[in-house]
Design an enzyme around this catalytic site. Structure first.
Site, short mmCIF file in Angstrom:
data_model
loop_
_atom_site.label_atom_id
_atom_site.label_comp_id
_atom_site.label_asym_id
_atom_site.label_seq_id
_atom_site.Cartn_x
_atom_site.Cartn_y
_atom_site.Cartn_z
N ASP A 1 -6.11 -9.71 -9.37
CA ASP A 1 -5.42 -10.24 -10.54
C ASP A 1 -6.30 -10.06 -11.79
O ASP A 1 -7.52 -9.95 -11.67
CB ASP A 1 -5.15 -11.75 -10.36
CG ASP A 1 -4.23 -12.04 -9.18
OD1 ASP A 1 -3.38 -11.19 -8.86
OD2 ASP A 1 -4.36 -13.13 -8.58
N ASP B 1 -18.93 0.45 -10.78
CA ASP B 1 -17.94 0.08 -11.78
C ASP B 1 -16.86 1.16 -11.91
O ASP B 1 -17.15 2.30 -12.30
CB ASP B 1 -18.68 -0.11 -13.12
CG ASP B 1 -17.73 -0.50 -14.23
OD1 ASP B 1 -16.65 -1.02 -13.92
OD2 ASP B 1 -18.09 -0.27 -15.40
N GLY B 2 -15.62 0.78 -11.60
CA GLY B 2 -14.51 1.73 -11.65
C GLY B 2 -14.25 2.25 -13.06
O GLY B 2 -13.89 3.42 -13.24
N ASP C 1 -5.77 -0.24 -7.79
CA ASP C 1 -5.47 -1.25 -6.77
C ASP C 1 -6.38 -2.45 -7.04
O ASP C 1 -7.32 -2.71 -6.30
CB ASP C 1 -5.72 -0.65 -5.38
CG ASP C 1 -5.32 -1.59 -4.26
OD1 ASP C 1 -4.73 -2.64 -4.54
OD2 ASP C 1 -5.61 -1.25 -3.09
N SER C 2 -6.08 -3.17 -8.11
CA SER C 2 -7.00 -4.21 -8.58
C SER C 2 -6.61 -5.59 -8.07
O SER C 2 -5.52 -5.79 -7.56
CB SER C 2 -6.97 -4.23 -10.11
OG SER C 2 -5.74 -4.75 -10.54
N HIS D 1 0.82 -1.21 0.00
CA HIS D 1 0.00 0.00 0.00
C HIS D 1 0.86 1.27 0.00
O HIS D 1 0.54 2.24 -0.68
CB HIS D 1 -0.97 -0.01 1.18
CG HIS D 1 -2.05 -1.04 1.03
ND1 HIS D 1 -2.35 -1.98 1.99
CD2 HIS D 1 -2.88 -1.30 -0.02
CE1 HIS D 1 -3.34 -2.76 1.55
NE2 HIS D 1 -3.68 -2.37 0.34
N1 AG3 Z 1 -4.46 -6.20 -4.92
C1 AG3 Z 1 -3.42 -7.00 -5.58
C2 AG3 Z 1 -3.48 -8.42 -5.18
C3 AG3 Z 1 -2.84 -9.35 -6.12
C4 AG3 Z 1 -2.42 -10.52 -5.37
N2 AG3 Z 1 -2.50 -11.70 -6.16
C5 AG3 Z 1 -2.55 -12.94 -5.67
N3 AG3 Z 1 -2.47 -13.13 -4.38
N4 AG3 Z 1 -2.69 -13.90 -6.48
C6 AG3 Z 1 -4.36 -6.12 -3.56
C7 AG3 Z 1 -5.42 -5.33 -2.94
C8 AG3 Z 1 -4.93 -4.75 -1.68
N5 AG3 Z 1 -5.45 -3.45 -1.47
#
Ligand code: AG3
Length: 284
Positions: A158, A137-138, A155-156, A62
């Site tokens: 996968d 929806d972003g 901050d998506s 973060h």
């Molecule tokens: N977003 C990215 C997470 C990707 C992690 N992938 C996985 N564990 N396969 C995180 C959101 C946090 N705010």
């Protein structure tokens, strides 16, 4: 009882964690969601089997997603976070004294509510008066807000399911249009060990969309391979350099420092090659 949660990061690799308590398991309209207490990493948010954060290492992710573009920008006032319903990125954005408004465009209200209930140290900032929740929806939010933001943080999850569109060139185009002059966009872009094609395609999309671009790395132990990538597109500021302003109070962060900011853009050769910054070397 010996309870374990395993994220299958690839069909051949998993990260297994001993679970001391299952705090929540809920099917929402978008996610199979769990909040787990683990022996090794503290509390964890898991969406559709993928670890989104652990309270042990979320600060790295973060802080790096938020402070690199915010510090590169220098004086961000309006900031958009797309995804990030756990609130961790918003918490970091709020540390910048110049920030007047943060909009969180998150598709799943249930993720926000669950994190507010079980991960207050991550989601606590969401009740700050500077924060506006835009549940929906972003992509549509970005399209309908041209010229509105100084910094956009993607901050998506996968790039499967609902998040796929957040990795498209069209979405980056809309982000560019949603920026104010001098604006900066940053996105999480997966692991250079496990998601080479995603990174290669994303970076060529960033390069096609923004006059200034960069790739940077940070270690996140609970994510696949432990090495994570981020990409940044800028309408002006050099993303690899923190602006010479005292934006963040010293000691406000645990991972980010101006030195770490610059160092994060120093890429190992194989990462430079996979995003096309250098030609692949011919090796014996
Ligand atoms: N977003 C990215 C997470 C990707 C992690 N992938 C996985 N564990 N396969 C995180 C959101 C946090 N705010």
């Amino acid at each position: 009882m010996d309870l374990w949660f395993t994220e299958y990061q690839t069909p051949a690799v998993g990260l297994a964690c001993r679970v001391t308590r299952t705090l929540l398991r809920q099917k929402t309209a978008y996610h199979d969601m769990a909040i787990l207490e683990t022996e090794a990493f503290g509390r964890m948010l898991v969406l559709n089997g993928a670890i989104q954060l652990s309270t042990a290492d979320e600060f790295v992710y973060h802080e790096m997603l938020a402070h690199v573009p915010l510090q590169a920008h220098g004086r961000p006032r309006r900031v958009l976070v797309v995804g990030g319903g756990d609130g961790g990125t918003v918490r970091e954005v709020l540390r910048h004294p110049s920030v007047e408004e943060v909009v969180l465009a998150e598709i799943d209200q249930e993720v926000v509510s669950a994190c507010q209930a079980y991960l207050p140290e991550v989601a606590g900032g969401l009740s700050d008066p500077r924060v506006t929740l835009a549940i929906g929806d972003g992509v549509a939010h970005v399209e309908s807000h041209p010229g509105s933001y100084d910094v956009i943080l993607v901050d998506s999850t996968d790039p499967v399911g609902p998040a796929t569109r957040l990795f498209s060139r069209e979405f980056l185009e809309s982000c560019r249009r949603a920026l104010r002059p001098g604006g900066v966009v940053a996105a999480q872009t997966e692991s250079p060990f496990y998601h080479r094609e995603v990174m290669a395609r994303c970076f060529s999309d960033f390069q096609a969309t923004f006059p200034v671009t960069g790739v940077y790395l940070a270690p996140v132990p609970t994510y696949p391979s432990g090495l994570w990538s981020f990409m940044v597109g800028s309408l002006g500021p050099d993303p690899s350099r923190p602006a010479d302003l005292d934006g963040l109070a010293a000691g406000a962060t645990r991972y980010y420092t101006p030195e770490v900011h610059r160092a994060a853009f120093v890429l190992p050769r194989f990462v430079q090659e996979l995003v096309g910054l250098v030609q692949p070397a011919v090796r014996p």
